[in-house]
Motif scaffolding. Structure first.
Motif, PDB file in Angstrom:
ATOM      1  N   PHE A   1       0.581  -5.255  -6.141  1.00 16.86           N
ATOM      2  CA  PHE A   1       0.994  -3.856  -6.308  1.00 16.86           C
ATOM      3  C   PHE A   1       0.160  -3.182  -7.401  1.00 16.86           C
ATOM      4  O   PHE A   1      -0.303  -2.053  -7.245  1.00 16.86           O
ATOM      5  CB  PHE A   1       2.488  -3.786  -6.645  1.00 16.86           C
ATOM      6  N   LEU A   2      -0.025  -3.904  -8.506  1.00 13.07           N
ATOM      7  CA  LEU A   2      -0.821  -3.371  -9.615  1.00 13.07           C
ATOM      8  C   LEU A   2      -2.233  -3.023  -9.131  1.00 13.07           C
ATOM      9  O   LEU A   2      -2.745  -1.932  -9.412  1.00 13.07           O
ATOM     10  CB  LEU A   2      -0.882  -4.409 -10.741  1.00 13.07           C
ATOM     11  N   ALA A   3      -2.861  -3.940  -8.398  1.00  7.09           N
ATOM     12  CA  ALA A   3      -4.229  -3.697  -7.923  1.00  7.09           C
ATOM     13  C   ALA A   3      -4.261  -2.480  -6.994  1.00  7.09           C
ATOM     14  O   ALA A   3      -5.156  -1.620  -7.112  1.00  7.09           O
ATOM     15  CB  ALA A   3      -4.749  -4.947  -7.198  1.00  7.09           C
ATOM     16  N   ALA A   4      -3.281  -2.387  -6.096  1.00 10.47           N
ATOM     17  CA  ALA A   4      -3.244  -1.260  -5.145  1.00 10.47           C
ATOM     18  C   ALA A   4      -2.996   0.059  -5.879  1.00 10.47           C
ATOM     19  O   ALA A   4      -3.565   1.103  -5.533  1.00 10.47           O
ATOM     20  CB  ALA A   4      -2.152  -1.501  -4.101  1.00 10.47           C
ATOM     21  N   PHE A   5      -2.159   0.015  -6.906  1.00 12.04           N
ATOM     22  CA  PHE A   5      -1.871   1.206  -7.707  1.00 12.04           C
ATOM     23  C   PHE A   5      -3.133   1.669  -8.448  1.00 12.04           C
ATOM     24  O   PHE A   5      -3.499   2.844  -8.421  1.00 12.04           O
ATOM     25  CB  PHE A   5      -0.740   0.878  -8.684  1.00 12.04           C
ATOM     26  N   LEU A   6      -3.828   0.709  -9.085  1.00  8.02           N
ATOM     27  CA  LEU A   6      -5.024   1.055  -9.868  1.00  8.02           C
ATOM     28  C   LEU A   6      -6.121   1.628  -8.975  1.00  8.02           C
ATOM     29  O   LEU A   6      -6.925   2.455  -9.417  1.00  8.02           O
ATOM     30  CB  LEU A   6      -5.530  -0.168 -10.629  1.00  8.02           C
ATOM     31  N   ALA A   7      -6.145   1.194  -7.725  1.00  5.37           N
ATOM     32  CA  ALA A   7      -7.173   1.691  -6.806  1.00  5.37           C
ATOM     33  C   ALA A   7      -6.912   3.147  -6.406  1.00  5.37           C
ATOM     34  O   ALA A   7      -7.817   3.830  -5.932  1.00  5.37           O
ATOM     35  CB  ALA A   7      -7.220   0.809  -5.556  1.00  5.37           C
ATOM     36  N   ARG A   8      -5.685   3.616  -6.584  1.00  4.10           N
ATOM     37  CA  ARG A   8      -5.334   4.967  -6.106  1.00  4.10           C
ATOM     38  C   ARG A   8      -5.049   5.978  -7.203  1.00  4.10           C
ATOM     39  O   ARG A   8      -5.163   7.185  -6.983  1.00  4.10           O
ATOM     40  CB  ARG A   8      -4.056   4.885  -5.248  1.00  4.10           C
ATOM     41  N   VAL A   9      -4.617   5.508  -8.364  1.00  5.01           N
ATOM     42  CA  VAL A   9      -4.062   6.440  -9.350  1.00  5.01           C
ATOM     43  C   VAL A   9      -5.162   7.277 -10.020  1.00  5.01           C
ATOM     44  O   VAL A   9      -6.266   6.771 -10.277  1.00  5.01           O
ATOM     45  CB  VAL A   9      -3.223   5.663 -10.392  1.00  5.01           C
TER      46      VAL A   9
ATOM     47  N   PRO B   1       0.819  -1.225   0.000  1.00  9.34           N
ATOM     48  CA  PRO B   1       0.000   0.000   0.000  1.00  9.34           C
ATOM     49  C   PRO B   1       0.851   1.274   0.000  1.00  9.34           C
ATOM     50  O   PRO B   1       0.544   2.230  -0.721  1.00  9.34           O
ATOM     51  CB  PRO B   1      -0.817  -0.114   1.299  1.00  9.34           C
ATOM     52  N   ALA B   2       1.939   1.278   0.775  1.00 10.64           N
ATOM     53  CA  ALA B   2       2.783   2.485   0.842  1.00 10.64           C
ATOM     54  C   ALA B   2       3.445   2.733  -0.509  1.00 10.64           C
ATOM     55  O   ALA B   2       3.491   3.872  -1.000  1.00 10.64           O
ATOM     56  CB  ALA B   2       3.839   2.323   1.939  1.00 10.64           C
ATOM     57  N   GLY B   3       3.948   1.684  -1.142  1.00  9.49           N
ATOM     58  CA  GLY B   3       4.607   1.831  -2.437  1.00  9.49           C
ATOM     59  C   GLY B   3       3.631   2.289  -3.512  1.00  9.49           C
ATOM     60  O   GLY B   3       3.935   3.184  -4.307  1.00  9.49           O
ATOM     61  N   ALA B   4       2.437   1.699  -3.523  1.00  7.14           N
ATOM     62  CA  ALA B   4       1.425   2.077  -4.525  1.00  7.14           C
ATOM     63  C   ALA B   4       1.012   3.529  -4.330  1.00  7.14           C
ATOM     64  O   ALA B   4       0.798   4.266  -5.308  1.00  7.14           O
ATOM     65  CB  ALA B   4       0.212   1.149  -4.419  1.00  7.14           C
ATOM     66  N   ALA B   5       0.925   3.960  -3.077  1.00  8.50           N
ATOM     67  CA  ALA B   5       0.536   5.350  -2.797  1.00  8.50           C
ATOM     68  C   ALA B   5       1.606   6.315  -3.314  1.00  8.50           C
ATOM     69  O   ALA B   5       1.282   7.374  -3.870  1.00  8.50           O
ATOM     70  CB  ALA B   5       0.323   5.543  -1.294  1.00  8.50           C
ATOM     71  N   ILE B   6       2.877   5.958  -3.172  1.00  2.67           N
ATOM     72  CA  ILE B   6       3.966   6.821  -3.658  1.00  2.67           C
ATOM     73  C   ILE B   6       3.870   6.972  -5.179  1.00  2.67           C
ATOM     74  O   ILE B   6       3.946   8.076  -5.727  1.00  2.67           O
ATOM     75  CB  ILE B   6       5.348   6.235  -3.265  1.00  2.67           C
ATOM     76  N   LEU B   7       3.697   5.857  -5.859  1.00  2.00           N
ATOM     77  CA  LEU B   7       3.651   5.896  -7.326  1.00  2.00           C
ATOM     78  C   LEU B   7       2.416   6.671  -7.819  1.00  2.00           C
ATOM     79  O   LEU B   7       2.505   7.478  -8.747  1.00  2.00           O
ATOM     80  CB  LEU B   7       3.623   4.466  -7.871  1.00  2.00           C
ATOM     81  N   ALA B   8       1.279   6.423  -7.182  1.00  6.90           N
ATOM     82  CA  ALA B   8       0.045   7.112  -7.579  1.00  6.90           C
ATOM     83  C   ALA B   8       0.174   8.617  -7.320  1.00  6.90           C
ATOM     84  O   ALA B   8      -0.266   9.446  -8.123  1.00  6.90           O
ATOM     85  CB  ALA B   8      -1.145   6.539  -6.817  1.00  6.90           C
ATOM     86  N   ASP B   9       0.804   8.971  -6.203  1.00  7.96           N
ATOM     87  CA  ASP B   9       0.988  10.384  -5.868  1.00  7.96           C
ATOM     88  C   ASP B   9       1.872  11.085  -6.905  1.00  7.96           C
ATOM     89  O   ASP B   9       1.584  12.211  -7.322  1.00  7.96           O
ATOM     90  CB  ASP B   9       1.612  10.487  -4.465  1.00  7.96           C
ATOM     91  N   LEU B  10       2.947  10.417  -7.337  1.00  6.99           N
ATOM     92  CA  LEU B  10       3.821  11.022  -8.354  1.00  6.99           C
ATOM     93  C   LEU B  10       3.041  11.249  -9.652  1.00  6.99           C
ATOM     94  O   LEU B  10       3.184  12.286 -10.301  1.00  6.99           O
ATOM     95  CB  LEU B  10       5.047  10.137  -8.599  1.00  6.99           C
ATOM     96  N   HIS B  11       2.193  10.299 -10.021  1.00  6.44           N
ATOM     97  CA  HIS B  11       1.360  10.497 -11.212  1.00  6.44           C
ATOM     98  C   HIS B  11       0.421  11.688 -11.032  1.00  6.44           C
ATOM     99  O   HIS B  11       0.245  12.495 -11.954  1.00  6.44           O
ATOM    100  CB  HIS B  11       0.534   9.240 -11.501  1.00  6.44           C
ATOM    101  N   GLY B  12      -0.163  11.790  -9.848  1.00  6.38           N
ATOM    102  CA  GLY B  12      -1.086  12.900  -9.583  1.00  6.38           C
ATOM    103  C   GLY B  12      -0.370  14.243  -9.669  1.00  6.38           C
ATOM    104  O   GLY B  12      -0.897  15.218 -10.228  1.00  6.38           O
TER     105      GLY B  12
ATOM    106  N   HIS C   1       8.070   3.570 -12.740  1.00  3.87           N
ATOM    107  CA  HIS C   1       7.913   2.287 -12.047  1.00  3.87           C
ATOM    108  C   HIS C   1       8.842   2.259 -10.837  1.00  3.87           C
ATOM    109  O   HIS C   1       9.705   3.142 -10.689  1.00  3.87           O
ATOM    110  CB  HIS C   1       8.157   1.117 -13.020  1.00  3.87           C
ATOM    111  N   PRO C   2       8.701   1.238  -9.980  1.00  5.59           N
ATOM    112  CA  PRO C   2       9.437   1.269  -8.702  1.00  5.59           C
ATOM    113  C   PRO C   2      10.962   1.263  -8.804  1.00  5.59           C
ATOM    114  O   PRO C   2      11.629   1.605  -7.830  1.00  5.59           O
ATOM    115  CB  PRO C   2       8.928   0.002  -7.980  1.00  5.59           C
TER     116      PRO C   2
END
Ligand SMILES: Nc1ncnc2c1ncn2[C@@H]1O[C@H](COP(=O)(O)OP(=O)(O)OP(=O)(O)O)[C@@H](O)[C@H]1O
Ligand SMILES: [Mg+2]
Length: 223
Positions: free
Chosen positions: A170-178, A83-94, A117-118
């Protein structure tokens, strides 16, 4: 330019430590870094966390050294959870999506990284820092999100780094946030990855499977 200790080596470039808190990143097969350097300077001026660029000439980029592991390294060391990693990646996209277009670019375009990507995020003392801007350009943010999702799905379907199962979570967690729509331009992302010389023949052969995995997880995260 005289190089120091080899710090990292990616699929296309070698990165050497210089003795003054900076690194030299050099493409092994030549190339021109001025375009990516000007994008890095622009997004840096806009407040995005990127290494400060000090010199860009030919195949060589001298930039601020970021102390810390990549997100991928942190995952492999068990220091970062999904969850923490997915949040970082989604935040950078935002944050990228929220920047103004570059002067001269189409008003509806944004700077896109296209390799977010990570292994291209370093966890520095002041927070995550986005590196490796080789593919960056002015384009649609949804394409950037599609490429990121596809790369994570590739990790899952090819069990890269032994992270198959974690890659899928990770993919699922990323898609839920991005933010944005990661499937609208997924076919374009697949076409781009298909001609990317850093992918093996096996990896190219599983791109459709990877795209299906993105669609599967995206459906399950959207109402
Ligand atoms: N500014 C920096 N400070 C410290 N280390 C860095 C910096 N930039 C890159 N590195 C190190 O060098 C490695 C490779 O960098 P980078 O991703 O830019 O090269 P690459 O050849 O394009 O990689 P790949 O093809 O695998 O994506 C990084 O994983 C990191 O360990
Ligand atoms: Mg890289």
């Amino acid at each position: 330019m005289a190089e120091g200790v080899l710090l990292g080596t990616g699929r296309e470039a070698d990165v050497f430590a210089l003795d003054d808190g900076r690194v030299l990143r050099r493409y092994r097969h030549g190339g021109d870094v001025t375009r990516e350097a000007s994008i890095m300077r622009y997004v840096g001026e806009c407040g995005l966390p990127v290494p400060r660029v000090d010199r860009a000439e030919g195949a060589e980029l001298v930039m601020e050294r970021i102390e810390g592991p990549t997100m991928l390294g942190a995952f492999l060391a068990g220091q970062l959870d999904v969850p923490a990693g997915a949040a970082i990646l989604a935040d950078l996209h935002g944050r990228l999506r929220g920047l103004p277009p570059r002067p001269g670019a189409r008003p509806e375009s944004r700077v896109v990284h296209l390799d977010l990507h990570p292994d291209n995020v370093m966890l520095g003392p002041a927070g995550p820092v986005l590196i490796d801007w080789r593919n960056a350009r002015d384009d649609e943010p949804d394409l950037d999100v599609a490429v990121s999702a596809l790369i994570m799905a590739e990790v899952a379907v090819n069990n890269l780094f032994g992270l198959g199962e974690l890659g899928a979570r990770f993919l699922a967690a990323f898609l839920a946030r991005v933010p944005g729509d990661p499937v609208r331009l997924l076919d374009t992302a697949v076409a781009m990855r298909r001609v990317n010389p850093t992918l093996s023949t096996d990896e190219v052969g599983r791109l459709d499977e990877a795209a299906s995995l993105v669609r599967h997880h995206w459906r399950s995260t959207t109402p």
